[in-house]
Design a protein around this motif. Structure first.
Motif, PDB file in Angstrom:
ATOM      1  N   ARG A 113       0.824  -1.208   0.000  1.00 35.91           N
ATOM      2  CA  ARG A 113       0.000   0.000   0.000  1.00 35.91           C
ATOM      3  C   ARG A 113       0.857   1.258   0.000  1.00 35.91           C
ATOM      4  O   ARG A 113       0.399   2.344  -0.332  1.00 35.91           O
ATOM      5  N   GLN A 116      -0.058   5.198   0.792  1.00 29.33           N
ATOM      6  CA  GLN A 116      -1.474   5.535   0.679  1.00 29.33           C
ATOM      7  C   GLN A 116      -1.960   6.249   1.942  1.00 29.33           C
ATOM      8  O   GLN A 116      -1.534   5.925   3.051  1.00 29.33           O
ATOM      9  N   ARG A 119      -7.444   5.442   5.767  1.00 28.55           N
ATOM     10  CA  ARG A 119      -8.889   5.580   5.608  1.00 28.55           C
ATOM     11  C   ARG A 119      -9.433   6.561   6.645  1.00 28.55           C
ATOM     12  O   ARG A 119      -8.983   6.590   7.783  1.00 28.55           O
ATOM     13  N   THR A 143     -13.759  14.285  10.718  1.00 28.65           N
ATOM     14  CA  THR A 143     -13.217  13.043  10.192  1.00 28.65           C
ATOM     15  C   THR A 143     -11.870  12.774  10.848  1.00 28.65           C
ATOM     16  O   THR A 143     -11.100  13.692  11.114  1.00 28.65           O
ATOM     17  N   PRO A 145      -8.441   9.825  10.895  1.00 21.91           N
ATOM     18  CA  PRO A 145      -7.816   8.734  10.142  1.00 21.91           C
ATOM     19  C   PRO A 145      -7.830   7.440  10.942  1.00 21.91           C
ATOM     20  O   PRO A 145      -7.728   7.454  12.180  1.00 21.91           O
ATOM     21  N   GLN A 152      -9.106  -1.251  13.099  1.00 18.87           N
ATOM     22  CA  GLN A 152      -9.159  -1.195  11.645  1.00 18.87           C
ATOM     23  C   GLN A 152     -10.568  -1.428  11.107  1.00 18.87           C
ATOM     24  O   GLN A 152     -10.905  -0.977  10.013  1.00 18.87           O
ATOM     25  N   GLU A 155     -16.114   1.741  11.613  1.00 14.52           N
ATOM     26  CA  GLU A 155     -16.788   2.430  10.517  1.00 14.52           C
ATOM     27  C   GLU A 155     -17.130   3.877  10.881  1.00 14.52           C
ATOM     28  O   GLU A 155     -17.273   4.719   9.998  1.00 14.52           O
TER      29      GLU A 155
END
Length: 250
Positions: A113, A116, A119, A143, A145, A152, A155
């Motif tokens: 990855r 990157q 998320r 928001t 990270p 992980q 949601e």
């Protein structure tokens, strides 16, 4: 006693507030609250600084944490450990080989990855904000990270208000939530007749749903929904926290 509870006890013995300890470690106050509630665990570099800040050694915080008391290992993890211990030497070697291969695959996947961006998930500023169908960006949530100190599978996240879930989830703590189905004893974020709550879930054989406060001094905040009672109940998600005993079933 769990790691988080020992950490909280030692912090209070030194007369340190969560905010003061957070400043010394270079983390947020809510992160300290999550450590003490067992929602997340310090990374290695923070853990080493934590021992210095609390003027203690690792044994003092980890003592008894892995003796099967259910405070660190979940029920499924303890079951797997017992099964592993019951295997033959050859069986144990096979398990270690499989786990090693899976870890290698995970490491390769993470390496592929590269750089990157992590998320991002919404952090709702209150349980009520998590219930909005279309919250206004920047007004009801931020928001964050999904980094190493965030589960992980999370949601979304919610900042809890009030003391009805203390000491496991103290006032102001951030909890991480996913969409997994709830089992008896799980903690979830619920919408009851349009109001949002963080509660422990139980459904009895007759179909009655109990939403318990973990702080039994706040049993007045428990919610009971009888079958056919006409009340609306929606589960927004399961809070990612260690399994906890139901009231009266410790």
């Amino acid at each position: 006693m769990s790691f988080g509870k020992r950490m909280q006890t030692r912090r209070e013995e030194l007369g340190l507030s969560q905010l003061a300890l957070a400043k010394r470690l270079g983390v947020s106050q809510s992160t300290i609250g999550n450590y003490e509630a067992g929602i997340s665990f310090p990374k290695e570099e923070i853990l080493l600084r934590l021992f210095d800040c609390l003027e203690t050694d690792p044994n003092a915080l980890f003592r008894d944490s892995f003796r099967g008391g259910g405070e660190v290992l979940s029920a499924s993890e303890r079951r797997m450990l017992d099964q592993y211990r019951g295997l033959s030497p050859k069986g144990r070697e096979t398990v270690r080989s499989v786990v090693g291969a899976l870890c290698d695959y995970r490491d390769e996947l993470e390496a592929s990855r590269g750089g990157q961006e992590p998320r991002l998930i919404p952090l709702y500023r209150s349980p009520a904000a998590a219930g909005y169908a279309a919250p206004v960006f920047g007004e009801d949530f931020d928001t964050i990270p999904v980094t190493d100190d965030v589960p992980q599978a999370a949601e979304f996240a919610v900042r809890i208000q009030g003391d009805s879930m203390a000491p496991y989830i103290p006032d102001g703590a951030v909890v991480y939530v996913n969409r997994d189905p709830l089992a008896a004893g799980d903690v979830g974020i619920f919408c009851v007749d349009g109001e949002m709550f963080c509660k422990q879930y139980y459904k009895d054989p007759a179909g009655a749903v109990y939403l318990f406060s973990l702080n039994r001094a706040r049993a007045d905040a428990d919610i009971l929904l009888m079958p056919g009672g006409g009340r609306g109940l929606v589960c927004m998600g399961r809070v990612m926290i260690h399994a906890l005993p139901l009231p009266g079933r410790e």
